[in-house]
Design an enzyme around this catalytic site. Structure first.
Site, PDB file in Angstrom:
ATOM      1  N   TYR A  58       0.832  -1.205   0.000  1.00 53.94           N
ATOM      2  CA  TYR A  58       0.000   0.000   0.000  1.00 53.94           C
ATOM      3  C   TYR A  58       0.870   1.260   0.000  1.00 53.94           C
ATOM      4  CZ  TYR A  58      -3.157   3.556   1.921  1.00 53.94           C
ATOM      5  OH  TYR A  58      -3.874   4.704   2.137  1.00 53.94           O
ATOM      6  N   LYS A 100       1.780   3.650  -3.636  1.00 51.33           N
ATOM      7  CA  LYS A 100       1.472   5.063  -3.865  1.00 51.33           C
ATOM      8  C   LYS A 100       2.727   5.837  -4.264  1.00 51.33           C
ATOM      9  CE  LYS A 100      -0.484   5.790   0.146  1.00 51.33           C
ATOM     10  NZ  LYS A 100      -1.212   6.497   1.222  1.00 51.33           N
ATOM     11  N   TYR A 150       7.138  10.256 -16.578  1.00 51.64           N
ATOM     12  CA  TYR A 150       6.498  10.615 -17.851  1.00 51.64           C
ATOM     13  C   TYR A 150       6.484  12.130 -18.051  1.00 51.64           C
ATOM     14  CZ  TYR A 150       4.750   5.895 -18.824  1.00 51.64           C
ATOM     15  OH  TYR A 150       4.658   4.560 -19.121  1.00 51.64           O
ATOM     16  N   THR A 170     -11.123   9.194   3.519  1.00 51.05           N
ATOM     17  CA  THR A 170     -12.368   9.711   2.969  1.00 51.05           C
ATOM     18  C   THR A 170     -13.491   8.719   3.254  1.00 51.05           C
ATOM     19  OG1 THR A 170     -11.113  10.762   1.175  1.00 51.05           O
ATOM     20  CG2 THR A 170     -13.490  10.546   0.869  1.00 51.05           C
ATOM     21  N   HIS A 197     -18.030   0.325   0.432  1.00 53.53           N
ATOM     22  CA  HIS A 197     -18.378  -1.083   0.552  1.00 53.53           C
ATOM     23  C   HIS A 197     -18.435  -1.437   2.039  1.00 53.53           C
ATOM     24  CE1 HIS A 197     -18.341  -5.426   0.198  1.00 53.53           C
ATOM     25  NE2 HIS A 197     -18.554  -5.296  -1.108  1.00 53.53           N
ATOM     26  N   ARG A 247     -12.143  -0.639   6.197  1.00 52.21           N
ATOM     27  CA  ARG A 247     -11.692   0.664   6.683  1.00 52.21           C
ATOM     28  C   ARG A 247     -12.409   1.000   7.987  1.00 52.21           C
ATOM     29  NH1 ARG A 247     -12.772   4.057   1.408  1.00 52.21           N
ATOM     30  NH2 ARG A 247     -11.817   5.756   2.578  1.00 52.21           N
TER      31      ARG A 247
END
Length: 201
Positions: A16, A20, A30, A46, A52, A57
């Site tokens: 995780y 990120k 890029y 958030t 779900h 979370r």
């Protein structure tokens, strides 16, 4: 945003955390090599309707547990802190970022900080639940604090969160209440979350 981070690259959260970081690395590779116009949002906790119920979370776990009068499970002593933003504020922040010319990372979150222990009590109150709050062993590498500095978002994007926590929680509780009525019992995820009485301390 200028903080480079200090994470465990081989711990249980490594995929995780490092995922990120490498995503940002790729975007800026890029950008520098090919001139790709990029925007990078660093999204903090958030919540809101359409989460779900079993996503694992803390917001969904607590609400699902409380609505079913199951014990709310806190990992550790609950003094660790999180900052919770409502989904409408996140969407507004992302739109503001995408419509801007600012190409460096931007924190999108709220600076209002709450301990997990206090947040659990808030959920019990908001749901009118009789659920007890129990403590399970702390998870490895669990961050002690999550509180973004949103100065860049405010100054560069003219954005700041507006939805009060209790208002957002009320809307989210109502959503989960309807989901449980429609679909039946929901089993929260996480170590021992569905069987807290067996390992609570």
């Amino acid at each position: 945003e200028s903080y480079w981070g200090n994470v465990n690259p081989i711990g249980p959260r490594a995929c995780y955390d490092e995922g990120k970081r490498v995503a940002e690395t790729l975007m800026y590779a890029y950008h520098h090599r090919d001139g790709v116009d990029v925007r990078v949002a660093r999204i903090f906790n958030t919540f809101g309707p359409r989460m779900h119920p079993s996503d694992g979370r803390v917001v969904s776990n607590f609400i699902v547990q409380a609505l079913q009068d199951k014990p709310l499970t806190i990992y550790g002593d609950g003094s660790q802190t999180r900052s919770f933003q409502y989904v409408d504020d996140l969407v507004d922040g992302l739109i503001a970022l995408m419509n801007s010319s600012y190409a460096l990372p931007v924190n999108i979150g709220t600076a209002n900080e709450h301990s997990i222990r206090d947040f659990a009590s808030l959920i019990v109150e908001a749901t009118g639940s009789s659920s007890p709050i129990v403590h399970l062993p702390a998870t490895k590498d669990d961050p002690r604090q999550r509180r973004p500095d949103t100065t860049v978002a405010r100054e560069k994007l003219g954005w700041q969160p507006r939805v009060p926590l209790r208002e957002g929680i009320a809307k989210t509780v109502e959503y989960f209440r309807e989901e449980i009525c429609r679909g039946g019992e929901v089993v929260p995820t996480g170590p021992d979350a569905a069987r807290p009485n067996a390992t609570a301390r």
